[in-house]
Motif scaffolding. Structure first.
Motif, PDB file in Angstrom:
ATOM      1  N   PRO A   6     -68.955 -52.738 -75.352  1.00 46.05           N
ATOM      2  CA  PRO A   6     -68.130 -51.537 -75.570  1.00 46.05           C
ATOM      3  C   PRO A   6     -67.050 -51.741 -76.638  1.00 46.05           C
ATOM      4  O   PRO A   6     -66.601 -50.782 -77.263  1.00 46.05           O
ATOM      5  N   PHE A 334     -76.563 -43.898 -72.204  1.00 42.79           N
ATOM      6  CA  PHE A 334     -76.117 -44.881 -73.202  1.00 42.79           C
ATOM      7  C   PHE A 334     -76.417 -46.293 -72.710  1.00 42.79           C
ATOM      8  O   PHE A 334     -76.867 -47.152 -73.469  1.00 42.79           O
ATOM      9  N   ALA A 341     -71.157 -47.710 -73.676  1.00 43.11           N
ATOM     10  CA  ALA A 341     -70.176 -46.622 -73.588  1.00 43.11           C
ATOM     11  C   ALA A 341     -69.316 -46.889 -72.356  1.00 43.11           C
ATOM     12  O   ALA A 341     -69.742 -47.564 -71.428  1.00 43.11           O
ATOM     13  N   LEU A 379     -67.046 -45.088 -77.291  1.00 40.18           N
ATOM     14  CA  LEU A 379     -68.214 -45.743 -77.878  1.00 40.18           C
ATOM     15  C   LEU A 379     -67.757 -46.954 -78.682  1.00 40.18           C
ATOM     16  O   LEU A 379     -66.627 -46.988 -79.182  1.00 40.18           O
ATOM     17  N   VAL A 393     -76.688 -42.553 -81.245  1.00 40.97           N
ATOM     18  CA  VAL A 393     -75.770 -41.890 -80.308  1.00 40.97           C
ATOM     19  C   VAL A 393     -76.097 -40.397 -80.265  1.00 40.97           C
ATOM     20  O   VAL A 393     -76.188 -39.783 -79.205  1.00 40.97           O
TER      21      VAL A 393
END
Ligand SMILES: *Cc1c(COP(=O)(O)O)cnc(C)c1O
Length: 402
Positions: A6, A334, A341, A379, A393
């Motif tokens: 992340p 994700f 994420a 993100l 994404v």
């Protein structure tokens, strides 16, 4: 399978080797980092300490001494920020008060701040989350008007600026963090900064009295940084994701932590990382610009834009998902796509039980912060992000919200 952490900073084996070579020359390494921090931040005084929360505790204690008025025992904090901020206030023997944020900017709502009761206020604290500067000039002028201290918390915003002034330099004193997931990382670490000679003298005395980092603590940090530097790579990250100390942005309320000088090892590594700060931030800004471009206009989300005149450094890229169910689905999607994420801090500070217990009822009314806590998703922006991240994404969001 590859997985993008992340957040993070690539640390090389040469950085670590340099740290090890300097580990026994603690005071030289600290002095080197001090000088580099002053150059990079443009702030005249800097003191590396064991963490951002240690920096905050030391600053608040010093402000308390400088104010020399026992009735000034409250610290006004943004309703949505790192839980360590509230923990540091408790650790300094002070009480938190809450000012709601504007969900559009994540900055304290100036109108709401002006309406706060300043009768027992010692200090107001900013947040600059994800490297996006708050409306720092306005907060600063309100603090000066009211005769209270302003602590510019730039834990996530080293290198960011607004109105041509660096985040961390507004008000009376500031701080940066070198924890995992901040702009540069030595696993643990932080620094106090101050541009006012008067307060700097008092901070200097307070910090001089701190103990050194214990050898055990220093060794553990060396090992953790070694593991971190290897496994932050997307090809290896899945292997360590399960280890608790690699969990990024994991949020607990913990007022017990060491308050010491930063070790020679961590100082030397941080100094080397600072020489790459501009490149690290440029890379993150580039990823953020790509994400902004790819995601602009999507119905399911709202982008958080920097304030006018702000240069954001994007420790992470924040966006708001219009409803909580969709956010939960996106987080899962994700994760499955190998993109780290995060839902950031899970609750507004007023909803953290240990904080709420000490708040007056009026402070628990913070719709802006609650809205952010339920909508935000961040993100990754770090240097390991591939060029097609924005496109990927976009595809995940399109697939999830069609
Ligand atoms: C991380 C963080 C802190 C605390 O820094 P540590 O080095 O983790 O103790 C304080 N404020 C904010 C806004 C942070 O993000």
């Amino acid at each position: 399978m590859h997985y993008l952490a992340p957040a993070g900073t690539p640390v090389t084996m040469r950085d670590i080797a340099h740290g090890l070579a300097c580990a026994t020359r603690g005071s030289t390494a600290v002095a080197g980092l001090q000088a580099a921090l002053c150059t990079v931040s443009g702030i005249s005084h800097a003191w590396p300490v064991s963490s951002g929360r240690a920096a905050m505790t030391v600053i608040l204690r010093t402000m308390r001494l400088a104010a020399d008025d026992p009735s000034r025992c409250e610290v006004i904090v943004p309703a949505y920020t790192c839980y360590s901020v509230a923990a540091a206030i408790e650790r300094a023997g002070l009480r938190p008060r809450i000012c709601d944020i504007d969900p559009a900017t994540l900055s304290m709502d100036p109108e709401q701040l002006r309406r706060c009761d300043f009768s027992r206020t010692l200090t107001v604290v900013s947040a600059n989350l994800y490297g996006l500067p708050n409306d720092l000039a306005t907060i600063e002028s309100i603090c000066l008007e009211r005769g209270v201290f302003f602590l510019d918390d730039a834990a996530q915003a080293l290198g960011a600026s607004i109105s041509g002034r660096p985040a961390g330099s507004f008000g009376h004193a500031g701080l940066f963090s070198f924890d995992k997931g901040k702009v540069i990382s030595t696993i643990q670490g932080g620094t106090v900064v101050c541009g006012l000679n008067d307060l700097a003298g008092k901070l200097d005395a307070e910090i001089a009295s701190l103990p050194k980092t214990g050898i055990g603590e220093q060794t553990v940090n060396m090992l953790k940084l070694g593991i971190y530097s290897i496994f932050l790579r997307p090809g290896l990250y899945p292997l360590v994701r399960a280890l608790p100390f690699t969990r990024l942005g994991h949020t607990v309320y913990e007022p017990r932590y060491p308050i010491t000088h930063l070790s020679g090892f961590s100082s030397a590594v941080a100094e080397r990382l600072l020489t790459r700060l501009e490149d690290l931030n440029l890379a993150r800004q580039r990823v953020a610009a790509g994400l902004e471009h790819a995601l602009d206009g999507l119905r399911a989300i709202e982008l958080v834009r920097p304030l006018p005149g702000a240069v954001a450094v994007y420790a992470r890229f924040p966006l708001l998902v219009r409803d909580a169910t969709t956010r939960a689905e996106l987080l899962t999607a994700f994760d499955r796509a190998g993109i780290g994420a995060s839902a950031s801090y899970p609750a507004a500070l007023a909803d953290v039980p240990q904080v709420r217990a000490n708040l007056p009822a009026a402070d628990t009314d913070c719709p802006g912060a609650r809205r952010i806590a339920s909508m935000i998703l961040t993100l990754p922006t770090h240097a390991y992000c591939p060029p097609d991240l924005p496109q990927r994404v976009r595809e995940v969001i399109d697939e999830c919200t069609k």
